[in-house]
Design a protein around this motif. Structure first.
Motif, mmCIF file in Angstrom:
data_model
loop_
_atom_site.group_PDB
_atom_site.id
_atom_site.type_symbol
_atom_site.label_atom_id
_atom_site.label_comp_id
_atom_site.label_asym_id
_atom_site.label_seq_id
_atom_site.Cartn_x
_atom_site.Cartn_y
_atom_site.Cartn_z
ATOM 1 N N LEU A 633 0.855 -1.191 0.000
ATOM 2 C CA LEU A 633 0.000 0.000 0.000
ATOM 3 C C LEU A 633 0.890 1.240 0.000
ATOM 4 O O LEU A 633 1.719 1.414 0.909
ATOM 5 C CB LEU A 633 -0.895 0.015 1.236
ATOM 6 N N TYR A 634 0.734 2.078 -1.014
ATOM 7 C CA TYR A 634 1.500 3.311 -1.115
ATOM 8 C C TYR A 634 0.646 4.468 -0.607
ATOM 9 O O TYR A 634 -0.454 4.712 -1.109
ATOM 10 C CB TYR A 634 1.955 3.547 -2.556
ATOM 11 N N GLY A 635 1.185 5.176 0.407
ATOM 12 C CA GLY A 635 0.399 6.193 1.096
ATOM 13 C C GLY A 635 0.158 7.447 0.285
ATOM 14 O O GLY A 635 -0.990 7.802 0.002
ATOM 15 N N ASN A 636 1.218 8.134 -0.101
ATOM 16 C CA ASN A 636 1.038 9.380 -0.850
ATOM 17 C C ASN A 636 0.378 9.146 -2.199
ATOM 18 O O ASN A 636 -0.438 9.943 -2.651
ATOM 19 C CB ASN A 636 2.389 10.072 -1.055
ATOM 20 N N ALA A 637 0.723 8.047 -2.853
ATOM 21 C CA ALA A 637 0.171 7.749 -4.180
ATOM 22 C C ALA A 637 -1.221 7.161 -4.118
ATOM 23 O O ALA A 637 -1.927 7.137 -5.132
ATOM 24 C CB ALA A 637 1.095 6.783 -4.916
ATOM 25 N N GLN A 638 -1.643 6.666 -2.925
ATOM 26 C CA GLN A 638 -2.953 6.027 -2.777
ATOM 27 C C GLN A 638 -3.142 4.927 -3.827
ATOM 28 O O GLN A 638 -4.107 4.904 -4.601
ATOM 29 C CB GLN A 638 -4.070 7.068 -2.862
ATOM 30 N N GLN A 639 -2.186 4.003 -3.802
ATOM 31 C CA GLN A 639 -2.187 2.892 -4.752
ATOM 32 C C GLN A 639 -1.862 1.588 -4.040
ATOM 33 O O GLN A 639 -1.238 1.580 -2.974
ATOM 34 C CB GLN A 639 -1.137 3.129 -5.852
ATOM 35 N N LEU A 640 -2.271 0.484 -4.666
ATOM 36 C CA LEU A 640 -1.894 -0.861 -4.253
ATOM 37 C C LEU A 640 -1.091 -1.472 -5.393
ATOM 38 O O LEU A 640 -1.522 -1.445 -6.547
ATOM 39 C CB LEU A 640 -3.134 -1.707 -3.966
ATOM 40 N N LYS A 641 0.065 -2.035 -5.055
ATOM 41 C CA LYS A 641 0.933 -2.575 -6.097
ATOM 42 C C LYS A 641 1.397 -3.982 -5.747
ATOM 43 O O LYS A 641 1.568 -4.324 -4.578
ATOM 44 C CB LYS A 641 2.173 -1.688 -6.285
ATOM 45 N N ILE A 642 1.616 -4.783 -6.799
ATOM 46 C CA ILE A 642 2.359 -6.033 -6.695
ATOM 47 C C ILE A 642 3.699 -5.797 -7.373
ATOM 48 O O ILE A 642 3.751 -5.449 -8.560
ATOM 49 C CB ILE A 642 1.623 -7.204 -7.359
ATOM 50 N N GLU A 643 4.791 -6.003 -6.617
ATOM 51 C CA GLU A 643 6.124 -5.713 -7.134
ATOM 52 C C GLU A 643 7.068 -6.881 -6.862
ATOM 53 O O GLU A 643 7.320 -7.218 -5.710
ATOM 54 C CB GLU A 643 6.709 -4.472 -6.460
ATOM 55 N N PRO A 644 7.642 -7.477 -7.909
ATOM 56 C CA PRO A 644 8.736 -8.423 -7.690
ATOM 57 C C PRO A 644 10.093 -7.724 -7.627
ATOM 58 O O PRO A 644 11.000 -8.171 -6.937
ATOM 59 C CB PRO A 644 8.649 -9.357 -8.894
ATOM 60 N N TRP A 645 10.227 -6.636 -8.395
ATOM 61 C CA TRP A 645 11.498 -5.906 -8.519
ATOM 62 C C TRP A 645 11.133 -4.432 -8.701
ATOM 63 O O TRP A 645 10.828 -3.977 -9.782
ATOM 64 C CB TRP A 645 12.285 -6.464 -9.698
ATOM 65 N N GLU A 646 11.134 -3.705 -7.622
ATOM 66 C CA GLU A 646 10.525 -2.376 -7.578
ATOM 67 C C GLU A 646 11.006 -1.410 -8.667
ATOM 68 O O GLU A 646 10.186 -0.737 -9.296
ATOM 69 C CB GLU A 646 10.748 -1.752 -6.198
ATOM 70 N N PRO A 647 12.332 -1.267 -8.944
ATOM 71 C CA PRO A 647 12.741 -0.264 -9.943
ATOM 72 C C PRO A 647 12.282 -0.569 -11.362
ATOM 73 O O PRO A 647 12.153 0.357 -12.170
ATOM 74 C CB PRO A 647 14.273 -0.292 -9.854
ATOM 75 N N GLU A 648 12.059 -1.834 -11.692
ATOM 76 C CA GLU A 648 11.617 -2.184 -13.039
ATOM 77 C C GLU A 648 10.091 -2.122 -13.076
ATOM 78 O O GLU A 648 9.405 -3.112 -12.833
ATOM 79 C CB GLU A 648 12.135 -3.569 -13.437
ATOM 80 N N ALA A 653 2.357 -4.557 -11.112
ATOM 81 C CA ALA A 653 0.910 -4.427 -11.306
ATOM 82 C C ALA A 653 0.405 -3.373 -10.316
ATOM 83 O O ALA A 653 0.844 -3.342 -9.159
ATOM 84 C CB ALA A 653 0.215 -5.756 -11.073
ATOM 85 N N MET A 654 -0.530 -2.512 -10.733
ATOM 86 C CA MET A 654 -0.924 -1.377 -9.908
ATOM 87 C C MET A 654 -2.399 -1.065 -10.097
ATOM 88 O O MET A 654 -2.916 -1.117 -11.223
ATOM 89 C CB MET A 654 -0.083 -0.155 -10.297
ATOM 90 N N VAL A 655 -3.089 -0.755 -9.000
ATOM 91 C CA VAL A 655 -4.464 -0.275 -9.058
ATOM 92 C C VAL A 655 -4.607 0.875 -8.057
ATOM 93 O O VAL A 655 -3.910 0.909 -7.034
ATOM 94 C CB VAL A 655 -5.487 -1.384 -8.722
ATOM 95 N N PRO A 656 -5.486 1.831 -8.317
ATOM 96 C CA PRO A 656 -5.746 2.868 -7.307
ATOM 97 C C PRO A 656 -6.418 2.254 -6.081
ATOM 98 O O PRO A 656 -7.219 1.324 -6.200
ATOM 99 C CB PRO A 656 -6.704 3.830 -8.028
ATOM 100 N N PHE A 657 -6.068 2.764 -4.927
ATOM 101 C CA PHE A 657 -6.729 2.308 -3.703
ATOM 102 C C PHE A 657 -6.637 3.419 -2.663
ATOM 103 O O PHE A 657 -5.540 3.810 -2.250
ATOM 104 C CB PHE A 657 -6.104 1.027 -3.158
ATOM 105 N N GLU A 658 -7.803 3.910 -2.252
ATOM 106 C CA GLU A 658 -7.835 4.973 -1.244
ATOM 107 C C GLU A 658 -7.804 4.349 0.148
ATOM 108 O O GLU A 658 -8.606 3.473 0.460
ATOM 109 C CB GLU A 658 -9.100 5.819 -1.411
ATOM 110 N N TRP A 659 -6.846 4.794 0.955
ATOM 111 C CA TRP A 659 -6.772 4.336 2.337
ATOM 112 C C TRP A 659 -6.328 5.498 3.210
ATOM 113 O O TRP A 659 -5.810 6.502 2.727
ATOM 114 C CB TRP A 659 -5.866 3.113 2.460
ATOM 115 N N LYS A 660 -6.559 5.345 4.488
ATOM 116 C CA LYS A 660 -6.377 6.473 5.397
ATOM 117 C C LYS A 660 -5.288 6.181 6.416
ATOM 118 O O LYS A 660 -5.029 5.033 6.768
ATOM 119 C CB LYS A 660 -7.692 6.768 6.136
ATOM 120 N N GLN A 661 -4.655 7.258 6.880
ATOM 121 C CA GLN A 661 -3.679 7.124 7.949
ATOM 122 C C GLN A 661 -4.370 6.718 9.254
ATOM 123 O O GLN A 661 -5.570 6.925 9.441
ATOM 124 C CB GLN A 661 -2.907 8.436 8.150
#
Length: 730
Positions: A633-648, A653-661
């Protein structure tokens, strides 16, 4: 962690010093003697692109140097682009450049970007012909000369490798029955601090034999070549590390002999040795002056912290290209691509010549000539003299069309040294492998290196206990070894020791360790008359496994969790229960990967509750890892991602997802191995709500990771919380 049978019986890890290299072989990135020198004669003086003197060019570009054994040329490089990029070891025919075989492996859980993959060169074991390589993510693989896997070990996960954007990785070194690697890691327990550790593995099994930490905390990753020299009557492994120091250790035990810190950043160059004098360089800020860079000499017979130089030339930017020794002269190309000659006794500059504008590759000395390529895209053949250097050949390489380094449009770069074999010279550019010389390989005979095994003498001075770093499954049985060495680090014998354990839930009887079924981490100690030695082990949970942290005292760190201490994770009270907290942290370690289990798990599901803080509009990122895939879960970007190798990012895979602090969310990550790849599923929902029927995000990875450790990812300047871990087999 290695795949192992329930009962593991290992052979003695071997005597030191015995090494034979045939003339014509180039088994190490810096040649037979690991000094950049070939004893062959009758080598090319001139060549032209696609013309006289050029034997072949094949499109397998890379950052690292070729190595050669018999009729095989080996290179290591990236392959593919975007979602299909991997790292690989290739075997080429020396007469034609035709690929004989390739072995590919994935990048995963690393910060090295796609254009910085493949810094290390393979190393060849001259006894067996086996090939050893380390990838940019700390993945070590042993292959037969026919490209068949013998074993592999994910040092990146087991030790929490610090890979960084630079991606630099030191090439392996073979000594006796050991394969030795060097990389920045932080593990657990007393070794939880970040350091560039030198790790020795049994070359036949991959078992870890010793771990050495001779330096301080590294400033960054480094890739200084390791080499072994006889200095003051003692074999020493000498290398630079990421803390800005140069160090000597005993190659069969890892014991530190001496060290000297000289720079404010890591060292990337190899050393040369003239008698007992060690010559080294760097290109960063000096500790004792405002000038950048240095080439210097020290007395290598000293012990402890070395205080004085024999000579030092400050202001010489020797940051990447290693020096070469030629009788009473030492040559080195500085970072701006000027080649210099210095007097080996006094350090006096004798001459210099501008080759290009940027330099990484080290020169090779052979047949009275220097062979060296530049990052500016030229390959030179030079003849050095006492008072000058003569240019015999200067060839500009083609325009880059498919670069290992994503630099298309400019001239092909040369980033590593050449190799010399049977009358030919081989080098690698960003786009291709080149062979210069005759169509028929030159017949050569004899040994260029013929080192006899050293004989140990005197009383035992050190006890080596191995396997020295283990990840154990419940009930696993391992045969332990306690071996004594003399004060020069030479093997005496295997000892019958008295064994004990501390912290680890296991028993040891006559050197046979049997693990219990209870998660723990601790020490296995062996004692003989007057000596003791230690090994470390982590005993992991079997699946299913749940963890709610309620049984831990506040401030505790779960035993054996990798990077937990470096990342400042600890058990804390929150809202009347206990959770795992990563407190606010403004240092480099605000962002970290923590691993909590073995690297050979596959086909499992990981669930956890996560919660992030926010301050000054900055919200943390937090996620979980299974089988080398992270659900974050990415906070500032408000996204959910699946990452095997983050820089590439093409693999993400990425979808928007709103979540709260300051609110709990439940993450569920399931990884399945399938016939045509690996299927990764992710869900997230507010903790306490019913679980959604559908997956929130999915990814099919055709080149998927088929095993890997569970873990946690956090990038949180203002802190995050985790709770209620649940791991189950699919």
């Amino acid at each position: 962690m290695l795949k192992m049978l329930p009962l593991v019986v290992l052979l003695a890890a071997g005597a030191s010093g015995q090494r034979k290299v045939a003339l014509g072989d180039w088994p190490d990135q810096r040649g037979p003697d690991r000094d950049g020198i070939s004893k062959e004669t009758g080598l090319p003086e001139k060549w032209t692109l696609n013309g006289d003197g050029m034997l072949w060019r094949v499109p397998y570009g890379g950052r690292s140097a070729p190595v050669i054994m018999g009729n095989h040329v080996y290179v290591q490089n990236p392959v593919g682009r975007g979602a299909e990029e991997q790292e690989r070891v290739m075997c080429l025919d020396p007469d034609t450049g035709k690929m004989i075989w390739e072995y590919r492996f994935n990048m995963f859980q690393s910060d090295a970007p796609a254009h910085r993959v493949g810094w290390a060169s393979p190393a060849i074991d001259t006894d067996s012909g086996n090939v050893f390589a380390i990838g940019s993510g700390g993945f070590v693989v042993a292959l037969t000369k026919d490209g068949k896997r013998i074993w592999d070990r994910s040092i990146g996960e087991e030790f929490g490798a610090f890979t960084t954007h630079g991606g630099r990785m030191t090439s392996p070194l073979i000594d006796g029955n050991l394969v030795i690697v060097s990389l920045a890691v932080s593990t657990w327990g007393k070794e939880a601090n970040r350091a560039q550790r030198i790790i020795a593995m049994d070359k036949r099994t991959g078992e870890i034999v010793w771990v050495s930490n001779p330096g301080g905390r590294p400033y960054d990753t480094a890739y200084a070549a390791m080499s072994i020299h006889m200095i003051g009557g003692q074999r020493l492994l000498v290398t630079g590390l990421g803390d800005g120091g140069v160090y000597a250790i005993k190659p069969q035990t890892g014991e530190k002999v001496w060290g000297k810190v000289v720079a404010k950043r890591g060292l990337n160059t190899g050393v040369v040795v003239n008698g007992n004098t060690v010559i080294f360089s760097h290109g960063d800020e000096n500790l004792d002056s405002t000038e950048r860079g240095m080439i210097a000499a020290i007395d290598g017979t000293q012990r402890g912290e070395i205080k004085e130089f024999k000579w030092a030339i400050r202001g010489f930017g020797g940051g990447f290209s290693s020096p070469i020794l030629d009788g009473d002269r030492v040559y080195q190309v500085e970072d701006g691509s000027k080649i210099f000659a210095f007097d080996v006794v006094t350090g006096k500059q004798l001459w210099k010549l501008q080759l290009g504008t940027v330099q990484k590759a080290a020169p090779v000395l052979a047949d009275g000539k220097l062979y060296v390529g530049t990052e500016s895209g030229k390959f030179f053949i030079l003849r050095p003299h006492a008072d000058r250097i003569e240019v015999l050949s200067e060839v500009e390489l083609p325009v880059s069309k498919y670069s290992c380094c994503s630099e298309e449009g400019g001239i092909e770069q040369v980033l590593a040294g050449a190799a010399v074999s049977r009358g030919r010279v081989y080098f690698v550019s960003s786009d291709a492998v080149y062979a210069l010389g005759p169509k028929r390989a030159k017949a050569v005979t004899g040994l260029v290196v013929n080192e006899a095994a050293e004989k140990a003498e005197g009383a035992p001075a050190y006890l080596r206990v191995w396997p020295t770093e283990m990840v154990l499954h419940p009930g696993q049985v391992v045969k332990m070894h306690a071996e004594s060495f003399d004060d020069h680090g030479r093997l005496l014998r295997e000892e019958k020791a008295t064994w004990s354990v501390d912290g680890l839930k296991a028993s040891v009887v006559d050197g046979t360790l049997t693990a219990s079924s209870e998660q723990s981490a601790g020490i296995i100690k062996a004692t003989v008359v007057g000596l003791s030695g230690e090994a470390r082990a982590r005993l992991t949970h079997a699946l299913p496994w749940t963890e709610n942290f309620e049984e831990y005292p506040e401030g505790a760190v779960p035993p054996g969790w990798i990077n937990a201490v470096a990342g400042k994770f600890k058990v804390a009270a929150l809202d009347g229960s206990k959770v795992l907290q990563k407190p606010p942290d403004e240092t480099l370690f605000k962002r970290i990967r923590m691993f909590i289990g073995p690297t050979d798990w596959s086909n499992y599901t990981f669930e956890a509750d996560v919660r992030a803080n926010m301050k000054r509009r900055q919200m943390g990122d937090v996620g979980i890892t299974a089988q080398r895939y992270s659900l974050i879960l990415y906070g500032n970007a408000q996204q959910l991602k699946i990452e095997p190798w983050e820089p590439e990012i093409q693999r993400t895979a990425m979808v928007p997802f709103e979540w709260k602090q300051d609110k709990w969310y439940h993450l569920k990550l399931r990884v399945e191995n399938q016939a045509k790849g690996v299927h990764v599923y992710g869900k997230v929902w507010p903790t306490g709500d019913p679980e959604p029927d559908k997956w929130t995000i999915e990814k099919v990875d055709p080149i998927g990771n088929r095993e890997g450790a569970p873990g946690v990812f956090a990038d949180a300047e203002f802190g995050v919380y985790l709770d209620n871990f649940k791991l189950t087999a699919n």
